[in-house]
Scaffold this active site. Structure first.
Site, PDB file in Angstrom:
ATOM      1  N   ARG A 266       0.843  -1.204   0.000  1.00 35.31           N
ATOM      2  CA  ARG A 266       0.000   0.000   0.000  1.00 35.31           C
ATOM      3  C   ARG A 266       0.870   1.243   0.000  1.00 35.31           C
ATOM      4  NH1 ARG A 266      -4.975  -1.901   4.004  1.00 35.31           N
ATOM      5  NH2 ARG A 266      -5.356  -3.829   2.834  1.00 35.31           N
ATOM      6  N   ARG A 281       2.012   0.549  10.428  1.00 33.00           N
ATOM      7  CA  ARG A 281       1.578   0.975   9.094  1.00 33.00           C
ATOM      8  C   ARG A 281       2.762   0.906   8.144  1.00 33.00           C
ATOM      9  NH1 ARG A 281      -2.967   3.656   7.814  1.00 33.00           N
ATOM     10  NH2 ARG A 281      -3.364   3.966  10.022  1.00 33.00           N
ATOM     11  N   GLU A 353      -6.786  -1.627  15.177  1.00 34.61           N
ATOM     12  CA  GLU A 353      -7.363  -2.516  14.173  1.00 34.61           C
ATOM     13  C   GLU A 353      -6.382  -3.627  13.777  1.00 34.61           C
ATOM     14  OE1 GLU A 353      -8.593  -0.552  10.581  1.00 34.61           O
ATOM     15  OE2 GLU A 353      -8.671  -2.442   9.483  1.00 34.61           O
ATOM     16  N   SER A 356     -10.556  -6.551   9.537  1.00 33.94           N
ATOM     17  CA  SER A 356     -11.718  -5.825   9.051  1.00 33.94           C
ATOM     18  C   SER A 356     -12.525  -6.828   8.246  1.00 33.94           C
ATOM     19  CB  SER A 356     -11.229  -4.667   8.180  1.00 33.94           C
ATOM     20  OG  SER A 356     -12.278  -3.795   7.882  1.00 33.94           O
ATOM     21  N   ARG A 395       0.683  -6.895  12.391  1.00 39.17           N
ATOM     22  CA  ARG A 395       0.067  -6.352  13.600  1.00 39.17           C
ATOM     23  C   ARG A 395      -0.110  -7.437  14.658  1.00 39.17           C
ATOM     24  NH1 ARG A 395      -4.185  -1.604  11.523  1.00 39.17           N
ATOM     25  NH2 ARG A 395      -2.561  -0.376  10.475  1.00 39.17           N
TER      26      ARG A 395
END
Length: 428
Positions: A266, A281, A353, A356, A395
């Site tokens: 990303r 991130r 998070e 999802s 994560r």
RNA sequence: GGAGGGGUGGCUGAGUGGUCGAAAGCACCGGUCUUGAAAACCGGCGUAUCGAGAGGUACCCAGGGUUCGAAUCCCUGCCCCUCCGCCA
């Protein structure tokens, strides 16, 4: 994409639903385009019918004219004129149709009625919580410090090799990372009924359009400079959901459940300065993704199950978490309903998070033309697609490191991961 | 990298300028027969879109072109297959 028929017949209802997502549907513009589309289509089609009928009669007419020694040029000229009128009407129709399609493909999915109102993540609603955050009798470190003191997690070297937002893992941390992947895949395939699947990490633009990343979110992606229109995948959702693009599958095959481990890439454009420390991130991270294709009437229940499958991983790892439902404003473009699972991070004293889980209903399937043959109607009908992280591996790694840290800076290994670590019970 | 051959309905596969939205087979659905099933026989059966309906229109990999008329001819692209070379 939304059902164009539905948008056409009940624009106010759709507009009201989209308002929950903070999207304003331009009903006036839509009506205007729709009216001219109708008119032009009618015109184009009747001209086409005339042209077709004329062309069909020509074979005989030319033969007869020639037999009588008549000039056939006038016959051809009429055909020519028809062709011209026809292609003008077709061009006009195509241009309106294109405007309509372009607009509609930028309209997000409508949220489920249960989705709470709200503009930002502050309006998300917690629906359950599992586990108790551990009490530490020493000063907790974050995963960056833990990794650095073990000498097994290194961001500086990654910056040298590539740039910011990359990491280098070594030794037992690298192995723990791999153990998490193995554990997740084995659990989902062995206990939750998913089939493991391995897919390309480079995809074409059709695939990205199908799942909704294109045309609106190109800036989030890494595009290859090659002229073949290739992109690095931002999530396994893209290749795995596209397995059934342009397919009609047998009802007996449903539900189809895939578990897939991939790296994800990303660009994180627009998140400068956010989560710059550590591996929260990254431009590149790994994820085990769950993807399901189900009959429409099952998707609501399937989302609950799928979310449960992701939560089961955290429970087995003994990591405290909470599950929230995203409010309209925080809901993704293609999603009708999303549950986020957030894991407890002691260093931040926050839930962050880690998964999802979304139900896209027929929104992606319509773009993908992913269908099944309904035995009751005998007709191909759109599938429902769902997916969820089960889980984000980077994560999960940092959550294990931080939650299982010990006073001396070592890290206990959760019991379920020990078999994947050669029986080892701690790192450091 | 070199040389060839292909992309047609859910599948297989005919079709080289009008009579083709497309033969045939398989699969599927309905019926006859049968105690039941199978077999056999009869009928139906592509997708999308517009229309209240009758019906219309588009679609034979994609995009251009030739022609009064294209699944069929020409150009470009993508993909697949076979042989040779190279290679993890």
């Amino acid at each position: 994409m939304l059902d164009p028929k539905l948008v056409r017949s009940e624009p106010q209802t759709i507009a009201a639903a989209l308002a929950v997502k903070g999207f304003t549907l331009d009903v006036d513009k839509l009506n205007e385009w729709e009216a001219s589309r109708k008119e032009l289509q009618d015109k184009a089609q009747s001209l086409q019918a005339e042209r077709n009928a004329y062309a069909k009669s020509m074979g005989k007419a030319i033969g007869e004219a020639k037999a009588k020694g008549e000039d056939i040029e006038p016959l051809k000229a009429k055909g020519e004129a028809l062709k011209l009128a026809c292609s003008e009407a077709e061009t006009a129709l195509a241009s309106v149709q294109q405007q309509l399609d372009a607009y509609l493909s930028g309209v997000p999915n409508t949220p489920d009625p249960v989705v709470p109102q709200g503009a930002t993540e502050d309006d998300n609603v917690e629906i359950r919580r599992w586990g108790e955050p551990r009490e530490f009798d020493f000063d907790v470190k974050d995963h960056v410090d833990l990794g650095a003191s073990l000498g097994l997690l290194d961001f500086e070297t990654a910056t040298k090799i590539t740039g910011s937002r990359f990491a280098v893992m070594k030794g037992e941390i690298a192995r723990l990372h791999r153990a998490l992947i193995q554990f997740m895949l084995n659990t989902h395939t062995g206990e939750h009924g998913y089939q493991e699947i391995n897919v390309p990490y480079v995809v074409n633009s059709d695939s990205l359009y199908g799942t909704g990343q294109l045309p609106k979110f190109e800036e989030d992606l890494f595009k290859l400079t090659d002229d073949r229109d290739f992109y690095l995948i931002p999530t396994a959702e893209v290749p795995v959901t596209n397995v059934f693009r342009d397919e009609i599958i047998d009802a007996a095959q449903l539900p189809v459940k895939f578990a897939c481990h991939t790296p994800c890439f990303r660009s994180e454009a627009g998140s400068y300065g956010k989560d710059t420390r550590g591996m929260i991130r990254q431009h590149q991270f790994e994820k085990v993704e769950l993807v399901q294709f189900v009959r429409p009437e099952e998707s609501t229940e399937t989302l609950e199950q799928l979310t449960g499958h992701a939560e089961a991983i955290l429970q087995k790892l003994g990591l405290p978490y909470r599950t929230i439902i995203l409010c309209g404003g925080d809901l993704g473009f293609s999603s009708a309903r999303t549950y986020d699972i957030e894991v407890w991070l002691p260093s931040q004293q926050l839930y962050r998070e880690i998964s999802s889980c979304s139900n896209f209903r027929d929104f992606q399937a319509r773009r993908l033309k992913a269908r099944w043959r309904n035995p009751e109607t005998g007709k191909p009908e759109l599938l429902h697609t769902l997916n969820g992280s089960g889980l984000a591996v980077g994560r999960a790694l940092l959550a294990v490191m931080e939650n299982y840290q010990q006073a001396d800076g070592s890290i206990a290994i959760p019991e379920v991961l020990q078999p994947y670590m050669g029986g080892q019970t701690a790192i450091g």
